[in-house]
Write an enzyme that holds these catalytic residues in place. Structure first.
Site, short mmCIF file in Angstrom:
data_model
loop_
_atom_site.label_atom_id
_atom_site.label_comp_id
_atom_site.label_asym_id
_atom_site.label_seq_id
_atom_site.Cartn_x
_atom_site.Cartn_y
_atom_site.Cartn_z
CG ASN A 44 -1.76 1.21 1.35
OD1 ASN A 44 -1.86 1.99 0.40
ND2 ASN A 44 -2.40 1.38 2.51
CE LYS A 86 -0.10 3.39 4.71
NZ LYS A 86 -0.26 3.56 6.12
CG HIS A 88 -6.20 1.56 4.84
ND1 HIS A 88 -5.80 2.53 5.73
CD2 HIS A 88 -5.15 0.73 4.67
CE1 HIS A 88 -4.54 2.29 6.09
NE2 HIS A 88 -4.13 1.21 5.46
CD GLU A 125 -3.34 5.36 6.65
OE1 GLU A 125 -3.24 5.45 5.42
OE2 GLU A 125 -2.43 4.93 7.39
CD GLU A 128 -3.80 -2.74 7.06
OE1 GLU A 128 -2.61 -2.85 6.75
OE2 GLU A 128 -4.52 -1.81 6.69
N GLY A 159 1.75 2.40 10.71
CA GLY A 159 2.61 3.57 10.57
C GLY A 159 3.21 4.03 11.89
CB SER A 166 4.76 -1.43 12.03
OG SER A 166 4.24 -0.12 12.22
C1 PEP Z 1 -1.09 0.11 5.91
O1 PEP Z 1 -1.38 1.29 5.88
O2 PEP Z 1 -1.82 -0.69 5.30
C2 PEP Z 1 0.08 -0.30 6.68
C3 PEP Z 1 0.12 -1.51 7.10
O3 PEP Z 1 1.06 0.65 6.91
P1 PEP Z 1 2.47 0.45 7.67
O4 PEP Z 1 3.07 -0.82 7.15
O5 PEP Z 1 3.27 1.65 7.31
O6 PEP Z 1 2.16 0.35 9.12
#
Ligand code: PEP
Length: 243
Positions: free
Chosen positions: A8, A10, A89, A91, A161, A167, A203
């Site tokens: 992803n 973003k 997601h 976000e 997630e 993040g 992460s």
């Molecule tokens: C994501 O936004 O789907 C995600 C897992 O981000 P990160 O790996 O940066 O935590």
């Protein structure tokens, strides 16, 4: 058979850096799923021709084509070469207030256009601390269960997630991920989605990818930050291919 690695990107990268990353992965013979930003989709699609990688969008409008300024329809995404789309997601849920009814419409629009959704679920830190992680995930999964049974078979994956791990550099422990994935597997099985892949996101890095992906119900990973660099994405995908 290998596990799934989904990237992803973003609101990151530019046309050139996205295409370079995509081409390098194609030349490696990889089969990751890439989710670039909207303006890069068609170009990344072209960079992927002849390879095994799949292209997806990070979001989709709940509406059909029409007077919806700023939105991008499922038909447009399919026309740009996408076969996948992220829906729900965190976000979007937390940054844009998107919840059940809207997400159900997005899923339906995506499926009607032939896109396969990756549906994201996960609790916040406060919800986990309150002992409500399973309750929240169950509530998120309820949206999938509202889909007609044949549509449920067209999903690409569910991504667990935990919001507190996205993040932040903080990752769920393999045990926490494994425990929630087993729970999600059970919930999906109750509704005929026993073999739907379940990805972990939050992460993920080369250093923790192996411990996460060796958990029995972790079928792959959804990677944000670490997917922006070729070397770290390659390292995570190398782990996935060994499994
Ligand atoms: C994501 O936004 O789907 C995600 C897992 O981000 P990160 O790996 O940066 O935590």
């Amino acid at each position: 058979m290998g596990k799934i690695v989904a990237a992803n990107w973003k609101m990151n990268l530019r046309r050139q850096s996205g295409c370079e990353l995509a081409s390098a992965l194609k030349n490696d013979g990889r089969d990751c799923w890439l989710f670039p930003a909207y303006p890069h989709l068609a170009l990344v699609h072209d960079a992927l021709i002849g390879g095994a990688l799949k292209l997806g969008a990070q979001d989709v409008s709940p509406e059909e084509d029409g007077a919806f300024t700023g939105d991008v329809s499922a038909e447009m995404l399919a026309d740009a070469g996408c076969t996948l789309v992220l829906v729900g997601h965190s976000e979007r849920r937390h940054g844009h207030g998107e919840h059940g009814a809207t997400l159900l419409l997005k899923l339906k629009r995506a499926l009607r256009a032939g896109l396969k959704p990756v549906y994201c679920v996960g609790e916040t830190l406060a919800e986990r601390k309150d002992g409500k992680a399973r309750e929240v995930v169950t509530e998120h999964l309820a949206t999938l269960i509202e889909l007609a049974a044949p549509d449920r078979n067209e999903l690409a994956a569910v991504a667990y997630e935990p919001v507190w791990a996205i993040g932040t550099g903080e990752t769920a422990t393999p045990e926490q991920a494994g425990e929630m994935h087993a729970f999600i597997r059970g919930e999906l099985a109750k509704h005929g989605m026993k073999s739907l892949p379940i990805l972990y996101g939050g992460s993920v890095k080369p250093e923790n990818a192996r411990d996460l992906m060796t958990q029995p119900n972790v079928d792959g990973v959804l990677v944000g930050g670490a997917s922006l660099e070729l070397e770290s994405l390659r390292a995570i995908d190398d782990v996935a291919r060994e499994m």
